[in-house]
Design a protein around this motif. Structure first.
Motif, PDB file in Angstrom:
ATOM      1  N   ASP A 261       1.249  -1.992  -7.551  1.00 54.82           N
ATOM      2  CA  ASP A 261       0.007  -1.310  -7.205  1.00 54.82           C
ATOM      3  C   ASP A 261       0.167   0.190  -7.314  1.00 54.82           C
ATOM      4  O   ASP A 261       1.242   0.734  -7.074  1.00 54.82           O
ATOM      5  CB  ASP A 261      -0.364  -1.605  -5.741  1.00 54.82           C
TER       6      ASP A 261
ATOM      7  N   GLN B 231       0.836  -1.198   0.000  1.00 61.22           N
ATOM      8  CA  GLN B 231       0.000   0.000   0.000  1.00 61.22           C
ATOM      9  C   GLN B 231       0.873   1.252   0.000  1.00 61.22           C
ATOM     10  O   GLN B 231       0.562   2.239  -0.671  1.00 61.22           O
ATOM     11  CB  GLN B 231      -0.925   0.012   1.220  1.00 61.22           C
TER      12      GLN B 231
ATOM     13  N   GLY C  94      -2.198   3.649  -5.869  1.00 65.59           N
ATOM     14  CA  GLY C  94      -3.371   3.955  -5.057  1.00 65.59           C
ATOM     15  C   GLY C  94      -3.517   5.433  -4.800  1.00 65.59           C
ATOM     16  O   GLY C  94      -2.581   6.214  -4.997  1.00 65.59           O
TER      17      GLY C  94
ATOM     18  N   THR D  21      -4.115  -2.428  -9.545  1.00 67.92           N
ATOM     19  CA  THR D  21      -2.923  -3.255  -9.768  1.00 67.92           C
ATOM     20  C   THR D  21      -2.640  -3.373 -11.255  1.00 67.92           C
ATOM     21  O   THR D  21      -3.546  -3.641 -12.048  1.00 67.92           O
ATOM     22  CB  THR D  21      -3.143  -4.678  -9.200  1.00 67.92           C
TER      23      THR D  21
ATOM     24  N   THR E  50      -7.181   1.361  -4.591  1.00 71.80           N
ATOM     25  CA  THR E  50      -5.947   0.781  -5.131  1.00 71.80           C
ATOM     26  C   THR E  50      -6.224   0.061  -6.436  1.00 71.80           C
ATOM     27  O   THR E  50      -7.273  -0.559  -6.603  1.00 71.80           O
ATOM     28  CB  THR E  50      -5.353  -0.238  -4.136  1.00 71.80           C
TER      29      THR E  50
ATOM     30  N   THR F 206      -9.166   4.630   0.850  1.00 72.18           N
ATOM     31  CA  THR F 206      -8.092   4.415  -0.120  1.00 72.18           C
ATOM     32  C   THR F 206      -8.646   3.633  -1.295  1.00 72.18           C
ATOM     33  O   THR F 206      -9.514   2.777  -1.119  1.00 72.18           O
ATOM     34  CB  THR F 206      -6.959   3.582   0.515  1.00 72.18           C
TER      35      THR F 206
ATOM     36  N   ALA G 182       1.830   1.716  -3.442  1.00 70.53           N
ATOM     37  CA  ALA G 182       0.718   2.208  -4.262  1.00 70.53           C
ATOM     38  C   ALA G 182       0.487   3.695  -4.046  1.00 70.53           C
ATOM     39  O   ALA G 182       0.267   4.450  -4.990  1.00 70.53           O
ATOM     40  CB  ALA G 182      -0.542   1.421  -3.928  1.00 70.53           C
TER      41      ALA G 182
END
Lengths: 252, 427
Positions: free
Chosen positions: B286, A8, B288, B309, B307, B305, A11
């Motif tokens: 990923d 995360q 996000g 991929t 996200t 959040t 990301a």
């Protein structure tokens, strides 16, 4: 929210996982106990990664970045990486209305190249988990290359806003330590913003670089005004414009 | 069960590694309820009324006056109000003051002596109203200008884009604007644009006798605000692009985008459609974004959040889609296209109108599959393409424009805010 796995973090920061692991190994970001795929990192870690990315964009060496970052507490990091010190709009609503009603059109008559409006921000509001920004007068900042779509906004904040509208209550501890680190970012911002255009001046701020402004009276007649003007001169200009308009209307 | 203040859904989770993808997300924001234990924020409002000649028809002006009287009556004595009327001259009929009994009576009496007159300096009237509000700008109040007109901006500042810019500048300085257009002759793009940029609401008043009810609805909302200056912040890594398809102003900072939602009322639900554009990336990685909502009083708080991929083309092609998101996105594109078609219809640009509406229909068809709702939207757009590529009465255009505008801003067909109790997520 407020806790993220390493993927995360990747990301949300845009940094590859392997880079984040490298930073962990180098001690640029603190480890959180045993490392594993499910390990959760606090929001401050994301904030540190964002700061690292900004400082790297400004070509600061990693050793320098580590030194600066290690000295910052989580709170400080969250403040710095959080909402940047986006400028309050120059002047109050009343100032703005009076300028427009007085006939001067700030955006249309400035001699500056037609910059997009300065990054206008509504009053700062407390949004979890990041508190409102430290009072850092960043001299200018360049927009992130692509985030924010085609119209990149050259956000060059007006340094002093003496008559800024009543802002939301200032956040809690703006510690004494903040300025030192704020200056690091200031340096970074200054480097990357050296060619960002200056915004139109706030009429009530003195000691700023002055500029000449053209105010149209007719298509062939202009009034030249050097801003910033004192309030008294501002009123004089408004009256001159009102009088000029009157004269024009009285023409046969 | 408590409704979360912020909830998000995305249409698909995978993005293409070697082609730039676009993905959609639906964001729903629910304002807190008005609580008996909380006093409502004070109101600092200016009513700006068009008094030009055309307002004399069918007692428009007297109905507007009546609406104002009722509105002013509902204010508490520590609220503030002002009244401005304009034609080619602007008159501050009742300068801003607190809404005491005397102030109210004097304002009504002053209004009674005003009758319709000349051309229309819409911007001048509106700005005078804004000045009245700004003079007593209260950072804890709801500071707003309500503009009622049946005509155009044909004196003073007449450029709609300039006027909208001023509306925006006032909004970021704390003064919002709502607009009301009566009849057939006003410019709905201008009024709609002023309200969108100004953080308020545009309402269409088809018949003069609806004036009191619709002004009353707006005043009612002024008195029920629970989240002032609500904002949605979106923050993501470099390389991503964001577009907000719902007509809210987006202020783009260097690190995040802030979408201004205006003042939200008790239990109001607002739904936005966001489009995200992605860079290229490595399969398996990923990307996000963080979203958060807030307001000026700290009563609206929430975060989420989203996200995505990176994956190869084949995986992207077969991934599941959230059909509900697809339907809402299609509806949004349809509303935008219909709204835009009104101007083309007015100009008689039939080919342009047909082309645009068919274009959206085709794109929706591309992902409609066997979904009934999506196929229904396609069929609707085909019908609209036919309907709007012939001459239509102005009132029909005004109505279609208004309905599409309300739908885009999560408002009921009446223009009223949608509340949690009436919210049907599948509508």
């Amino acid at each position: 929210m407020s806790e993220h796995t390493i993927s995360q973090l990747s990301a949300l920061s845009g940094l590859p996982v392997r880079t984040i692991r490298y930073y962990l190994a180098q001690g640029l970001i603190p480890a959180v106990g045993k490392e594993g795929p499910g390990t959760r990192y606090p929001q401050a870690t994301l904030a540190r990664l964002r700061l690292i990315a900004r400082l790297r964009d400004a070509h600061l060496p990693l050793a320098e970045i580590r030194k600066q970052l290690l000295a910052l507490s989580d709170d400080q990091v969250l403040e710095l990486a959080g909402t940047p010190a986006e400028p309050e709009p120059a002047g109050t609503a009343l100032d703005y209305v009076r300028q427009v009603l007085g006939g001067s059109r700030p955006e249309l008559t400035s001699l500056q190249p037609p910059a997009a409006a300065p990054a206008l921000r509504a009053r700062r509001i407390a949004i979890p988990p990041v508190a409102a920004p430290a009072p850092v007068p960043a001299p200018g900042s360049v927009p992130a290359p692509a985030y924010g779509a085609a119209t990149a906004l050259p956000s060059a904040p007006a340094p002093a806003a003496a008559s800024a509208p009543a802002a939301a209550p200032a956040p809690g501890p703006t510690t004494g330590a903040a300025p030192a680190h704020a200056s690091l970012l200031q340096r970074v911002e200054a480097v990357s913003a050296s060619d960002a255009p200056q915004p139109p001046e706030d009429a009530s701020s003195f000691g700023q670089r002055s500029q000449w402004e053209r105010v149209s009276i007719t298509s062939d007649i202009e009034l030249h005004v050097r801003r910033p003007l004192s309030r008294r001169d501002n009123r004089l200009v408004e009256r001159l414009l009102a009088f000029a308009r009157q004269l024009e209307e009285d023409q046969p | 069960m408590t409704t979360p203040i912020l909830s998000v859904r995305q249409d698909r989770r995978l993005i293409r590694a070697i082609h730039h993808s676009t993905r959609y997300a639906i964001v729903e924001v629910t304002a807190p309820p008005a609580l008996a234990t909380h006093t409502r924020p004070k109101v600092n409002v200016a009513f700006v009324l068009d008094r030009s000649g055309s307002m004399s028809g069918r007692s428009k002006f007297s109905l507007a006056r009546e609406a104002l009287r009722e509105g002013i009556d509902r204010l508490a004595s520590d609220d503030r109000f002002a009244v401005v009327v304009y034609d080619n001259v602007v008159d501050v009929v009742a300068p801003g003051r607190t809404a005491t009994g005397d102030a109210k009576r004097e304002a009504i009496r002053a209004l009674e002596t005003i009758g319709p007159r000349g051309n229309t300096d819409l911007a001048g009237g509106w700005l005078r109203g804004a000045e009245q509000v700004a003079q007593a700008l209260d950072p804890d109040a709801v500071n707003r200008v309500l503009l009622l007109t049946d005509g155009l901006a044909n004196e003073g500042i007449t450029d709609p884009r300039e006027i909208e810019r001023h509306a925006r500048e006032l909004r970021v300085r704390g003064v919002s604007t709502s607009t009301f257009g009566v009849g057939e002759d006003f410019n709905e793009e201008l009024l709609g644009g002023m309200a969108d940029a100004g953080g308020g609401q545009y309402r269409f008043i088809g018949q003069a006798d609806e004036i009191p009810r619709l002004i009353g609805s707006e005043v009612g909302e002024l008195l029920e605000v629970t989240a002032r200056g609500a904002e949605l912040r979106v923050r993501g890594p470099e390389g991503m692009r964001l577009e907000c398809l719902s007509p809210y102003p987006v202020d783009r900072g260097s690190r995040e985008s802030v979408i201004a939602l205006g003042d939200l009322v008790s239990d109001q639900v607002v739904r936005l459609v966001l489009a995200f554009g992605f860079p290229l990336g490595e399969t398996g990685r990923d990307l996000g974004v963080e979203l958060s909502v807030g307001d000026r009083d700290g009563r609206l708080r929430g975060s989420a959040t989203l996200t995505w991929t990176f994956a190869d083309g084949a995986a992207n092609d077969v991934q599941p889609r959230d059909r509900e998101v697809d339907r809402i996105v299609a509806r949004t594109y349809a509303d935008r296209a219909i709204r835009a078609a009104m101007d083309g219809n007015r100009r008689g640009a039939w080919d342009e109108v047909r082309h645009n509406l068919h274009g959206v229909a085709r794109r929706v068809m591309g992902y409609a599959g066997d979904d009934d709702v999506l196929r229904g939207i396609v069929a609707e757009l085909e019908r609209e393409a036919d309907a709007w590529s012939v001459a239509r009465p102005e009132v029909a255009r005004k109505m279609a424009f208004a309905q599409a505008s309300y739908s885009l801003k999560s408002r009921a067909p009446s223009g009223a805010a949608m509340r949690r109790a009436d919210w049907d997520p599948n509508a």
